[in-house]
Design a protein around this motif. Structure first.
Motif, short mmCIF file in Angstrom:
data_model
loop_
_atom_site.label_atom_id
_atom_site.label_comp_id
_atom_site.label_asym_id
_atom_site.label_seq_id
_atom_site.Cartn_x
_atom_site.Cartn_y
_atom_site.Cartn_z
N THR A 218 0.82 -1.21 0.00
CA THR A 218 0.00 0.00 0.00
C THR A 218 0.85 1.26 0.00
N THR A 219 0.29 2.31 -0.58
CA THR A 219 0.89 3.65 -0.48
C THR A 219 0.07 4.53 0.46
N ALA A 220 -0.86 3.93 1.20
CA ALA A 220 -1.77 4.71 2.03
C ALA A 220 -1.01 5.48 3.11
N PRO A 221 -1.40 6.74 3.34
CA PRO A 221 -0.83 7.51 4.44
C PRO A 221 -1.39 7.00 5.77
N PRO A 222 -0.80 7.42 6.88
CA PRO A 222 -1.23 6.88 8.17
C PRO A 222 -2.70 7.14 8.48
N GLU A 223 -3.22 8.29 8.04
CA GLU A 223 -4.61 8.59 8.33
C GLU A 223 -5.56 7.60 7.65
N LEU A 224 -5.22 7.22 6.41
CA LEU A 224 -6.06 6.25 5.70
C LEU A 224 -5.91 4.86 6.30
N VAL A 225 -4.71 4.51 6.73
CA VAL A 225 -4.51 3.22 7.39
C VAL A 225 -5.33 3.15 8.66
N ARG A 226 -5.36 4.25 9.40
CA ARG A 226 -6.17 4.27 10.62
C ARG A 226 -7.66 4.12 10.29
N ALA A 227 -8.09 4.69 9.18
CA ALA A 227 -9.47 4.53 8.75
C ALA A 227 -9.76 3.07 8.39
N ALA A 228 -8.78 2.41 7.78
CA ALA A 228 -8.95 0.99 7.44
C ALA A 228 -9.06 0.15 8.71
N ILE A 229 -8.29 0.50 9.74
CA ILE A 229 -8.38 -0.22 11.01
C ILE A 229 -9.74 0.03 11.65
N ASP A 230 -10.20 1.26 11.59
CA ASP A 230 -11.53 1.57 12.11
C ASP A 230 -12.61 0.78 11.37
N ALA A 231 -12.36 0.51 10.08
CA ALA A 231 -13.33 -0.25 9.27
C ALA A 231 -13.29 -1.73 9.58
N GLY A 232 -12.21 -2.20 10.22
CA GLY A 232 -12.16 -3.62 10.59
C GLY A 232 -10.87 -4.34 10.31
N ALA A 233 -9.88 -3.68 9.68
CA ALA A 233 -8.59 -4.34 9.44
C ALA A 233 -7.90 -4.63 10.77
N ARG A 234 -7.36 -5.83 10.92
CA ARG A 234 -6.75 -6.24 12.18
C ARG A 234 -5.39 -6.90 12.00
N HIS A 235 -4.77 -6.72 10.85
CA HIS A 235 -3.55 -7.45 10.53
C HIS A 235 -2.72 -6.58 9.60
N ALA A 236 -1.42 -6.78 9.60
CA ALA A 236 -0.52 -6.06 8.71
C ALA A 236 0.35 -7.05 7.94
N THR A 237 0.33 -6.95 6.63
CA THR A 237 1.10 -7.86 5.77
C THR A 237 2.56 -7.46 5.74
N HIS A 238 3.44 -8.40 6.10
CA HIS A 238 4.90 -8.21 6.19
C HIS A 238 5.26 -6.75 6.48
N THR A 239 5.04 -6.37 7.73
CA THR A 239 5.26 -5.00 8.19
C THR A 239 6.61 -4.46 7.74
N PHE A 240 6.60 -3.22 7.29
CA PHE A 240 7.73 -2.46 6.73
C PHE A 240 7.93 -2.75 5.24
N ASN A 241 7.61 -3.96 4.78
CA ASN A 241 7.84 -4.32 3.38
C ASN A 241 6.58 -4.06 2.56
N GLY A 242 6.75 -3.42 1.39
CA GLY A 242 5.60 -3.10 0.55
C GLY A 242 4.80 -1.93 1.10
N MET A 243 5.43 -1.08 1.90
CA MET A 243 4.76 0.12 2.41
C MET A 243 5.82 1.19 2.62
N GLN A 244 5.38 2.42 2.83
CA GLN A 244 6.32 3.53 2.98
C GLN A 244 7.27 3.30 4.15
N PRO A 245 8.55 3.55 3.97
CA PRO A 245 9.49 3.39 5.08
C PRO A 245 9.12 4.28 6.26
#
Length: 429
Positions: A218-245
């Motif tokens: 994902t290229t999502a900024p932190p605010e959008l990631v937080r919105a995804a968590i509020d929507a129900g996301a509960r997991h992170a795919t290979h944290t740090f990899n495939g996302m903004q450093p």
């Protein structure tokens, strides 16, 4: 399940915390009957395995993110999938999610608009028959869908040399429902990028259906990631990899995922994907109860270092001595490092206690899959899914990481794996 009770003796037992005085376990009927202490009587009819004082018994690893190994992917069919599952036991894995997706180019000239879904629905039913069955090794606990609902070119924004050439597929509930039907309801985890139109509603609907949603690629900024968590996301795919450093002025997706206690963060602890210092940063931020160790094993896991051709995509990949798997463009494309080596690395140069690694490698993923009442612990009544780690002569971390002489414990590897009370792997002495 074996009819004969099995007694396994070792130097210590992790549950995943250390159990004072415990020196082994007794299994019966595929479950753990009781822990053994010095001087305890062992039934005369039991088969006894004595691993010695240097061995540690711990819950078997549960890997929720693994694509294949030994030249095969799960999507190659039931027979290759069973072979992968059997061999995954060699590194202490007792259960896993078969991570599958639409590999190669998503859209080709002449393809219909749902060609990717047509293709997945052709092979998902055969793989669904493997779920939950005995393989002589690890058991498949369901599916992790990693693709198509990803931003395939997320890494381009952070300095990759070339785009993937894959087409974006917008998330639509009917597409998922079709895949879930083909998988006989066994899809347990779905990776999704929240920046696409309709993604937040898609995430909410998945969560409402009991499917764990993972933020990734994902290229999502932190605010959008937080919105995804509020929507129900509960997991992170290979944290740090495939996302903004992670950056102190722009924390990106990684920052939002690290500070939210609702999220379990995957970690590829092979030393190539995430430096041991950053492994420790994640562990300190989340705690061992909110991190899941994964391998992200490619088809080339278990293969020797060198270049390997991928007939599915026509590309070549290189497995290096640190056991990262590298694409021709110089990007990491999964790992070749087994779970027991990853545990050796994170508990030595990564600075994480073995008890915490046991929790992250088994207990946390078991709970994330809703299996915390039967798997992920060595305790009476739990499934007899376990592994034993001990020093193995000649084992080394590889790459730039130190050997056993300077990093005691780095030679620790799997010497025994038990699934449902059956010994499915024992290292030759």
């Amino acid at each position: 399940m074996p009819d004969t009770p099995l007694a396994i003796l070792a130097g210590s037992v992790l549950d995943p915390d250390a159990v004072p005085g415990a020196t082994g376990i007794l299994t019966s009927g595929g479950r753990i009957e009781r822990l053994l202490h010095r001087g305890d009587a062992i039934p005369a009819e039991a088969t006894t395995i004595n691993l010695g004082a240097h061995a540690t018994l711990m819950p078997g690893f549960i890997d929720v993110h693994t694509h294949g190994g030994w030249g095969h992917r799960y999507v190659d069919g039931p027979a290759p999938a069973r072979e992968i599952l059997k061999r995954r036991a060699e590194s202490g894995c007792t259960g896993l999610l078969m991570t599958v997706g639409n590999y190669g180019l998503v859209a080709k000239p002449g393809d219909g608009p749902k060609a990717w879904a047509d293709a997945m629905c052709e092979w998902l039913p055969g793989l669904a028959e493997v779920v939950g069955t005995a393989t002589g090794g690890a058991r498949a606990l369901g599916f992790h869908i990693e693709g198509p609902w990803l931003n395939w070119d997320a890494w381009v924004a952070w300095g990759a040399r070339e785009a993937s050439g894959r087409s974006a597929i917008l998330p639509e509930w009917d597409d998922f429902a079709r895949l879930q039907a083909a998988a006989a309801g066994a899809i347990r985890l779905v990776s999704a990028a929240p920046e696409f139109p309709g993604a937040l509603d898609f995430i909410a609907r998945l969560a409402g259906a009991g499917v764990t949603v993972s933020v990734g690629h994902t290229t999502a900024p932190p605010e959008l990631v937080r919105a995804a968590i509020d929507a129900g996301a509960r997991h992170a795919t290979h944290t740090f990899n495939g996302m903004q450093p992670l950056h102190h002025r722009n924390p990106g997706a990684a920052g939002a995922l690290m500070v939210d206690d609702r999220v379990i963060c995957e970690l590829i602890a092979d030393g190539a994907h995430v430096h041991p210092i950053m492994q420790q940063v994640l562990w300190r931020a989340k705690g061992a109860g909110r991190v899941a160790l994964v391998t992200d094993a490619t088809a080339w896991a278990g293969m020797p270092p060198g270049r390997h051709s991928d007939p599915a995509t026509g590309r070549t990949f290189e497995v290096r001595d640190d056991l990262g798997c590298w694409s021709p463009t110089g990007n990491l494309a999964g790992s070749g490092s087994p779970a027991d080596r990853n545990v050796a690395l994170i508990t030595t140069v990564g600075g994480v206690p073995l008890t915490d690694a046991a929790r992250m490698g088994s207990t946390v993923p078991a709970m994330q899959l809703g299996l915390g009442a039967s798997k992920g612990r060595i305790a009476p009544g739990f499934d007899a899914d376990l592994c034993a780690l001990a020093p193995v002569p000649g084992a080394r971390l590889g790459g730039e990481w130190p050997g056993p002489e300077t990093a005691p414990g780095s030679d620790r590897r799997c010497v025994l794996t038990v699934v449902a009370g059956e010994v499915v792997y024992q290292r030759d002495q």
